[in-house]
Design a protein around this motif. Structure first.
Motif, PDB file in Angstrom:
ATOM      1  N   CYS A  41      -7.989  -1.430   1.015  1.00 27.37           N
ATOM      2  CA  CYS A  41      -7.876  -0.222   1.895  1.00 27.37           C
ATOM      3  C   CYS A  41      -9.229   0.332   2.079  1.00 27.37           C
ATOM      4  N   CYS A  74      -2.901  -1.470  -3.512  1.00 35.98           N
ATOM      5  CA  CYS A  74      -3.293  -2.470  -2.621  1.00 35.98           C
ATOM      6  C   CYS A  74      -4.296  -3.458  -3.118  1.00 35.98           C
ATOM      7  N   ALA A  92      -9.865  -2.435  -4.238  1.00 37.91           N
ATOM      8  CA  ALA A  92      -8.935  -1.903  -3.416  1.00 37.91           C
ATOM      9  C   ALA A  92      -9.178  -2.315  -1.975  1.00 37.91           C
ATOM     10  N   GLY A 126      -7.867   5.310  -1.066  1.00 36.11           N
ATOM     11  CA  GLY A 126      -8.181   4.529  -2.191  1.00 36.11           C
ATOM     12  C   GLY A 126      -7.621   5.097  -3.538  1.00 36.11           C
ATOM     13  N   SER A 127      -6.602   5.774  -3.557  1.00 35.48           N
ATOM     14  CA  SER A 127      -6.151   6.477  -4.789  1.00 35.48           C
ATOM     15  C   SER A 127      -4.934   5.935  -5.442  1.00 35.48           C
ATOM     16  N   CYS A 128      -4.082   5.239  -4.662  1.00 37.56           N
ATOM     17  CA  CYS A 128      -2.930   4.564  -5.359  1.00 37.56           C
ATOM     18  C   CYS A 128      -2.964   3.307  -6.120  1.00 37.56           C
ATOM     19  N   ARG A 129      -4.234   2.457  -5.657  1.00 32.28           N
ATOM     20  CA  ARG A 129      -4.638   1.106  -6.154  1.00 32.28           C
ATOM     21  C   ARG A 129      -3.423   0.115  -6.171  1.00 32.28           C
ATOM     22  N   HIS A 155       0.929  -1.174  -0.107  1.00 34.69           N
ATOM     23  CA  HIS A 155       0.096  -0.105  -0.099  1.00 34.69           C
ATOM     24  C   HIS A 155       0.992   1.238   0.036  1.00 34.69           C
ATOM     25  N   LEU A 156       0.270   2.426  -0.469  1.00 34.63           N
ATOM     26  CA  LEU A 156       1.171   3.544  -0.460  1.00 34.63           C
ATOM     27  C   LEU A 156       0.350   4.826   0.060  1.00 34.63           C
ATOM     28  N   CYS A 157      -1.063   4.833  -0.334  1.00 30.68           N
ATOM     29  CA  CYS A 157      -1.740   6.154   0.320  1.00 30.68           C
ATOM     30  C   CYS A 157      -2.433   5.452   1.462  1.00 30.68           C
ATOM     31  N   PHE A 158      -2.403   4.422   1.978  1.00 31.28           N
ATOM     32  CA  PHE A 158      -3.059   4.024   3.090  1.00 31.28           C
ATOM     33  C   PHE A 158      -1.929   3.978   4.517  1.00 31.28           C
TER      34      PHE A 158
HETATM   35  S1  FES Z   1      -3.296   1.814  -0.345  1.00 28.58           S
HETATM   36 FE1  FES Z   1      -3.683   3.267  -1.955  1.00 28.58          FE
HETATM   37  S2  FES Z   1      -5.637   2.586  -2.740  1.00 28.58           S
HETATM   38 FE2  FES Z   1      -5.191   1.278  -1.264  1.00 28.58          FE
END
Ligand code: FES
Ligand code: SF4
Lengths: 180, 246
Positions: free
Chosen positions: B63, B51, B61, B46-49, B35-38
């Motif tokens: 997260c 996860c 996704a 829910g933006s980087c996808r 994960h990155l944006c989580f």
């Molecule tokens: S961690 Fe970025 S979309 Fe889920």
């Protein structure tokens, strides 16, 4: 038994020769390597003409016209082409100049530096023309394998070359995958 | 544990509480999903996808996907690794991620996740966007070249620090991080290194000045061990190679 040795060519395009230094860091493993391969055109042999090769290893991205010609020649003559190091793979540090107009880069270096006498931008016909931007080599030719690192460690090069020569799929251990 | 409150993740039973996402439940059970944006301290974005997982055969996704009893979730399959690699590759070519010249290298979550999914090269054509560097703040440096628009700094500054220093402006490929001042300069804000916003960036966009390369390259968080073993840089104390202030 390998009857004839595999022919390997290497070159440094827009790189710092760090990847080649890392290759030399193979140290005594170079003797094992020399049993299996023979260098064709390479900064290590000083052979200028590229022959038909089994493997081509490219360090550095493309920053000038000569780099592009060399790269196309390597692709045409090498069965397997490898991008070695951050510059070949993503343009690397030289590609940081892509943030600026080429003209500004040249002026900054050659006309705005300190202590310059008769400052001018070099324009000798022997100097290859610069491209407006630095690019990684996969944007110009097909690349068969990528070996990241700045430079890739000798251990990573060894793992890679051993697996490649043995005809195995490349699987680098975690500590040998680095972008820096 | 009753049958109703577990799902399976790559064949392993994972318990969950009502309202928990697949990511949160996996994290609590000690199972790593990239994960990155989580960041567990914030509501999901829910933006980087990165996860994404397959839930009952459908990509979602993890997260943001709520955990539900009996779900069959796949994460570590070659198909999903391949998609995650593709997402990482797109993130790398969209910005200017020059790892050899970045102070965050080795302790960067973007890089660590790329290592984890086995990304060897960015594959796509590089955008080489022209983005500024903001060195106006006395203690912090902002290098927009490395921003992946996860909005963690936006969320942290607004929701935890109560300062609202950062925002994302523009849409689609034009979306970019800005500083909420008329000049757009970080130096004109009351941003401070002790802010939560200074500790959450998964990349090397927000860096502290005057402390570069204190830990040498090669001895950093992700140099020896992968992110699924060491965890997120934002969750670890500075003394452990992370960036969380104690
Ligand atoms: S961690 Fe970025 S979309 Fe889920
Ligand atoms: S600066 Fe860092 S934390 Fe903020 S949006 Fe960009 S990548 Fe995320």
């Amino acid at each position: 038994m390998i009857e004839s040795k595999l022919k390997v060519a290497t070159c440094s395009l827009c790189g710092c020769f760090g990847c080649h230094m890392s290759l030399l860091d193979l140290d005594e493993r170079l003797f094992d390597l020399a049993e299996k391969i023979e260098f064709d055109r390479s900064p290590l042999t000083d052979i200028k003409e590229l022959g038909e090769c089994d493997i081509g290893i490219i360090e550095g991205g493309i920053a000038n016209v000569e780099n592009v010609h060399t790269l196309l020649e390597f692709r045409a003559r090498c069965k397997v082409l490898i991008a070695m190091g951050a510059c070949a793979i993503s343009g690397g540090v030289p590609a940081m100049r892509n943030q600026y107009e080429l003209k500004d880069c040249l002026e900054e270096s050659y006309t705005r530096g300190t202590g310059l006498v008769d400052a001018q931008i070099p324009n000798d016909p022997e100097i290859p023309l610069l491209l407006d931007q630095v690019h990684p080599i996969h944007e110009v030719v097909k690349i068969d394998y990528f070996l990241p690192g700045c430079p890739p460690s000798a251990d990573a090069i060894w793992t890679f070359v051993s697996q490649l020569l043995a005809g195995q799929p490349i699987t680098l251990p975690y500590t040998q995958i680095h972008y820096d | 544990m009753s049958e109703e409150s577990t799902f399976t993740l790559d064949g392993r039973k994972v318990p969950f509480r009502d309202g928990q996402t697949i990511m949160a439940a996996a994290l609590a059970a000690g199972v790593y999903i990239p994960h990155l944006c989580f960041n567990p301290e914030f509501p999901p974005h829910g933006s980087c996808r990165v996860c994404l997982v397959k839930v009952n055969g459908r990509m979602q996704a993890s997260c943001t996907a709520p955990a539900m009893a009996g779900q069959v979730v796949q994460s570590e399959t070659e198909e999903i690794r391949e998609i995650r690699r593709g997402i990482l590759q797109m993130l790398f070519v969209e910005g200017n991620h020059v790892c050899p010249a970045c102070e965050k290298s080795g302790a960067c979550q973007l890089q660590a996740v790329a290592y984890y999914v086995g990304m060897l090269a960015p594959h796509y054509t590089h955008f080489y966007p022209r983005r500024p560097v903001d060195a106006s703040h006395p203690d912090a440096l902002l290098d927009f070249n490395r921003c992946i628009l996860c909005e963690l700094c936006v969320r942290a500054s607004r929701d935890v620090d109560g300062k609202n220093v950062f925002a994302v402006q523009g849409r689609g490929i034009k979306a970019h991080l800005v500083v909420n001042t008329p000049s757009g300069k970080l130096g004109a804000t009351d941003f401070s290194l002790s802010d939560k916003a200074a500790q959450v960036c998964p990349t090397g966009t927000i860096l502290s000045k005057h402390s570069g390369y204190e830990i040498p390259i090669g001895q950093r968080l992700y140099d020896r061990k992968p992110i699924n073993v060491v965890g997120d840089v934002a969750a670890l104390a500075v003394s452990k190679g992370g960036r969380r202030h104690d």
